[in-house]
Design a protein around this motif. Structure first.
Motif, PDB file in Angstrom:
ATOM      1  N   THR A 160       1.861   0.090   1.267  1.00 52.19           N
ATOM      2  CA  THR A 160       2.879   0.476   2.372  1.00 52.19           C
ATOM      3  C   THR A 160       3.246  -0.794   3.270  1.00 52.19           C
ATOM      4  O   THR A 160       3.852  -0.552   4.158  1.00 52.19           O
ATOM      5  N   THR A 161       2.722  -1.810   2.709  1.00 50.14           N
ATOM      6  CA  THR A 161       2.926  -3.115   3.391  1.00 50.14           C
ATOM      7  C   THR A 161       4.177  -3.535   3.399  1.00 50.14           C
ATOM      8  O   THR A 161       4.696  -3.693   2.211  1.00 50.14           O
ATOM      9  N   ILE A 170      -0.014  -7.631  -7.139  1.00 48.63           N
ATOM     10  CA  ILE A 170       1.312  -7.311  -6.127  1.00 48.63           C
ATOM     11  C   ILE A 170       2.390  -7.921  -6.533  1.00 48.63           C
ATOM     12  O   ILE A 170       2.200  -9.320  -6.729  1.00 48.63           O
ATOM     13  N   LYS A 171       3.463  -7.275  -6.619  1.00 50.51           N
ATOM     14  CA  LYS A 171       4.798  -7.971  -6.581  1.00 50.51           C
ATOM     15  C   LYS A 171       5.530  -8.083  -5.149  1.00 50.51           C
ATOM     16  O   LYS A 171       5.737  -6.909  -4.635  1.00 50.51           O
ATOM     17  N   ALA A 172       5.919  -9.355  -4.724  1.00 46.43           N
ATOM     18  CA  ALA A 172       6.561  -9.341  -3.293  1.00 46.43           C
ATOM     19  C   ALA A 172       8.121  -9.229  -3.567  1.00 46.43           C
ATOM     20  O   ALA A 172       8.658  -9.499  -4.740  1.00 46.43           O
ATOM     21  N   VAL A 179       4.231 -11.568   3.348  1.00 46.73           N
ATOM     22  CA  VAL A 179       3.405 -10.269   2.832  1.00 46.73           C
ATOM     23  C   VAL A 179       1.996 -10.452   2.474  1.00 46.73           C
ATOM     24  O   VAL A 179       1.244  -9.836   2.567  1.00 46.73           O
ATOM     25  N   SER A 180       1.610 -11.863   1.984  1.00 46.53           N
ATOM     26  CA  SER A 180       0.182 -11.871   1.703  1.00 46.53           C
ATOM     27  C   SER A 180      -0.497 -11.893   2.950  1.00 46.53           C
ATOM     28  O   SER A 180      -1.718 -11.274   3.061  1.00 46.53           O
ATOM     29  N   ARG A 219      -4.344  -6.587   7.383  1.00 49.35           N
ATOM     30  CA  ARG A 219      -4.526  -5.301   7.177  1.00 49.35           C
ATOM     31  C   ARG A 219      -5.945  -4.751   6.189  1.00 49.35           C
ATOM     32  O   ARG A 219      -6.465  -4.053   6.845  1.00 49.35           O
ATOM     33  N   LEU A 220      -6.039  -5.396   5.328  1.00 48.24           N
ATOM     34  CA  LEU A 220      -7.286  -5.200   4.664  1.00 48.24           C
ATOM     35  C   LEU A 220      -8.369  -5.535   5.104  1.00 48.24           C
ATOM     36  O   LEU A 220      -9.567  -4.929   5.316  1.00 48.24           O
TER      37      LEU A 220
END
Length: 404
Positions: free
Chosen positions: A82-83, A221-223, A232-233, A239-240
């Motif tokens: 959901t990011t 993950i694919k941005a 994004v990273s 968040r993690l």
């Protein structure tokens, strides 16, 4: 005061009067300039090649993994999914295991993944299909596993046994039907972390059952775009970190986190640093040849000064000043440098084309290399001509006219 056009005519006449010697001197500049251009062009070509090949191994990818138990679960997967900026994500559990085909056993990397891995990893199938959400005891394998590891090739619908260590210290073994074989990425270099050729992909839930765990080892993950990778990273990382209990004061401290994050850009930066270091070393060697070429210019100009001693005396008796004589010889040295630059750029461009072709990297020749080649050649020519020019300009006209 001597005019520039007159100085050029005199310099060209001097160069034509000793063609072989002038050519051999210019050759040093040509080789040096060409070598510098080839090395810089090769470095740029390698950088572009790394970008293209990393793209073949995975589009705008971000990899997160942990070597500890019970760090990532479905909650963390949902956080990643959901990011903002995340286009696709596959959880991954990875372990080195044993693959048995017929009577032969070989080690291989076993990855438990979800169907999204096909998109994130930019995978294309040579035979068969990738995993789907309904699959259980089926496997998708890379070409090295299919064609290199065993005495006989593995084909779609063949069966293999996969053994991995479980959390209780034992070994779990299951039989899998090969559903597909992944086509080799169209690249000579693939980052080891994402290279599919040496891997066996099985459904994540089956992998977890075999390991005896419910947690997730990491995420692929694919941005949405290359430009978004860094932001994004960073968002995912923050968040993690909060979700796994990292204190706010330690969010920027990588050592405080129970996981590691790296991206396509991180790998590319490391590769470019390696390429840059190699290019610098090779360019340094090329500059040595330029130094040798500059010594050649000094030598020929000194010989020219000696041979033209009487001419210098005549010029001074006709009213040529110290500055005029200095200009004549510096112009001659600059012309030698310019000729070396012209042919050096041409030779460098042609050589770069063939070297890049031989090394199977894209030919890249930035326009600034032309200006760089001319600039280096002119600087070498002028600097190398200063000492002989000053020696000629300081000659006593009376002594010069008496010289035999």
């Amino acid at each position: 005061m001597v005019k520039l056009a007159q100085a050029i005519n005199i310099a060209l006449g001097s160069i034509r009067s000793a063609k072989l010697r002038s050519f051999l001197t210019t050759l040093g500049i040509i080789i040096g300039v060409a070598a510098v251009i080839v090395n810089i062009s090769l470095g740029v070509s390698f950088s572009q090649n790394f970008e293209e090949e990393l793209g073949a191994a995975g589009s705008n990818f971000i990899v997160i993994f942990t070597q500890k138990n019970n760090v990532f679960h479905d909650n963390q997967l949902e956080i990643v999914r959901t990011t903002t900026g995340v286009e696709a994500v596959s959880p991954v559990n990875e372990q080195i295991g044993i693959v048995r085909y017929q009577s032969t056993e070989r080690s291989a990397t076993i990855d438990g993944v979800t169907p999204e891995y096909e998109e994130v990893g930019n995978l294309f199938m040579e035979e068969g299909q990738f995993l789907d959400s309904q699959d259980r005891f089926v496997a998708v394998i890379g070409t090295d596993v299919a064609y290199e590891k065993f005495n006989r090739n593995i084909s779609v619908k063949n069966f293999i046994n996969v053994s991995i260590n479980n959390i209780e210290g034992g070994v779990s073994t299951q039989t899998f039907r090969v559903k597909g074989i992944i086509k080799d990425p169209d690249a000579a270099f693939i980052a080891q972390e994402v290279d599919p050729r040496f891997r066996v992909f099985i459904p994540l839930d089956v992998m977890q059952e075999m390991q005896g765990v419910e947690d997730i080892g990491g995420f692929f993950i694919k941005a949405e775009s290359v430009e978004a990778i860094e932001s994004v990273s960073d968002d995912i990382d923050e968040r993690l970190a909060r979700s796994v209990g990292v204190p706010s004061r330690d969010i920027d401290n990588e050592d405080a986190k129970p996981y590691v994050v790296f991206t396509e850009l991180d790998i590319l930066e490391q590769l470019n640093q390696l390429s840059g270091a190699l290019t610098s070393i090779l360019t340094g060697v090329a500059l040595i040849s330029l130094a040798v070429g500059s010594i050649g210019i000094v030598n020929i100009m000194l010989v020219t000064v000696t041979e033209r001693t009487k001419e210098i005396g005549i010029l001074k008796s006709l009213g040529y000043t110290y500055r005029d004589i200095l200009t004549l010889f510096i112009v001659e040295a600059a012309i030698i440098g310019l000729l070396g630059g012209i042919f050096g750029v041409i030779v460098g461009a042609v050589a770069s084309y063939f070297v890049d072709g031989f090394l199977e990297v894209p030919f890249v020749f930035p326009p600034y290399l032309i200006l760089l080649g001319f600039g280096i050649a002119m600087i070498v020519g002028i600097v190398s001509g200063i000492y002989p020019a000053r020696k000629a300009a300081k000659m006593d006209p009376v002594e010069s006219l008496r010289y035999e």
